[in-house]
Enzyme design. Sequence first.
Site, short mmCIF file in Angstrom:
data_model
loop_
_atom_site.label_atom_id
_atom_site.label_comp_id
_atom_site.label_asym_id
_atom_site.label_seq_id
_atom_site.Cartn_x
_atom_site.Cartn_y
_atom_site.Cartn_z
N PRO A 89 -36.95 -25.20 -11.00
CA PRO A 89 -37.89 -26.25 -10.58
C PRO A 89 -37.36 -27.66 -10.85
O PRO A 89 -37.88 -28.62 -10.31
CB PRO A 89 -39.15 -25.98 -11.42
CG PRO A 89 -38.94 -24.68 -12.09
CD PRO A 89 -37.50 -24.31 -12.03
N GLU A 116 -38.39 -19.33 -19.47
CA GLU A 116 -38.73 -20.75 -19.40
C GLU A 116 -37.62 -21.59 -18.78
O GLU A 116 -37.79 -22.75 -18.46
CB GLU A 116 -39.07 -21.29 -20.80
CG GLU A 116 -40.28 -20.63 -21.41
CD GLU A 116 -41.52 -20.78 -20.54
OE1 GLU A 116 -41.95 -21.91 -20.30
OE2 GLU A 116 -42.04 -19.74 -20.07
N ARG A 154 -30.33 -17.78 9.00
CA ARG A 154 -30.78 -17.87 10.40
C ARG A 154 -30.10 -18.99 11.17
O ARG A 154 -30.18 -19.03 12.39
CB ARG A 154 -32.30 -17.95 10.51
CG ARG A 154 -32.91 -19.16 9.86
CD ARG A 154 -34.39 -18.96 9.65
NE ARG A 154 -35.08 -18.74 10.92
CZ ARG A 154 -35.24 -19.68 11.85
NH1 ARG A 154 -34.78 -20.89 11.64
NH2 ARG A 154 -35.87 -19.41 12.96
N ASP A 169 -36.97 -25.12 16.52
CA ASP A 169 -37.78 -24.90 15.32
C ASP A 169 -38.39 -26.19 14.80
O ASP A 169 -37.81 -27.26 14.93
CB ASP A 169 -36.93 -24.34 14.18
CG ASP A 169 -36.63 -22.86 14.36
OD1 ASP A 169 -37.25 -22.25 15.26
OD2 ASP A 169 -35.80 -22.36 13.61
CL1 6GU Z 1 -36.09 -22.55 -7.77
N1 6GU Z 1 -37.75 -21.67 -9.61
C1 6GU Z 1 -38.95 -21.59 -10.19
N2 6GU Z 1 -39.10 -20.84 -11.27
N3 6GU Z 1 -40.03 -22.21 -9.72
C2 6GU Z 1 -39.86 -22.94 -8.61
C3 6GU Z 1 -38.64 -23.07 -7.95
C4 6GU Z 1 -37.58 -22.41 -8.50
N4 6GU Z 1 -38.79 -23.86 -6.89
C5 6GU Z 1 -40.08 -24.21 -6.90
N5 6GU Z 1 -40.72 -23.67 -7.93
#
Ligand code: 6GU
Length: 225
Positions: A89, A116, A154, A169
């Site tokens: 994230p 985590e 794709r 797209d």
């Molecule tokens: Cl790549 N990993 C996690 N754990 N949560 C996320 C993410 C990745 N992308 C958005 N939320």
Amino acid sequence: MRIDVLTLFPEMFQSPLGCSILKRARDNGLIDVVLTNIRDFAADNYKRVDDKPYGGGPGMVMMPGPVFDCFEYVEKLGTEKGRVILLTPQGQKFNQAKAAELSKEGRLILIAGRYEGFDERIRIGLGAEQISIGDYVLSGGELAAMVVVDAVVRLLAGVLGDEDSAKDDSFSEGLLEYPQYTRPSSFRNMKVPEILLSGDHGKIAEWRRRQALERTKKCRPDLLG
Ligand code: 6GU
């Protein structure tokens, strides 16, 4: 393209890789996806891959040792170095431009984390870039890795037939896609726009362009800048 995925849950990938367009791309030899289980590189008899964070706090952190050992094993399986990507994230947000950029590579090495997060030395030591798929938290990077694989594959030459070509797209021209209709021409008293039945390809293209613009303005004004 060769795609390596390092993960604690290779079984999560079987279904998306075994259906539809991704399956066909693999069957046709357009992509080679290799899943490697990070747990196979755990150093102790308990197969430990995570530990408590230094400094305290909740949750567990992926240990650097098993990820490094797994990476060094996987790296040698292919002939080129490839782009190394951590799914987290904290990463740069994934989008169609990034998918197009990655589709030019000969090899991707995706590392999906659980718990985590990763010990920071994994990112630094592997020289990995970080990708996130959006501003929400997933239980792990596996689903994010699958999203990246699908969006990239794709775009590879030969993966989509002419029938499902990627060029119209949503996002490919910076706009959402125009509305689509198929038979029947009247359904529960909702009619297909007359213009689409007209056979006038110039008028149809113009209508679609205007619809794409209006739709983008209404649903995703941020895309118009
Ligand atoms: Cl790549 N990993 C996690 N754990 N949560 C996320 C993410 C990745 N992308 C958005 N939320």
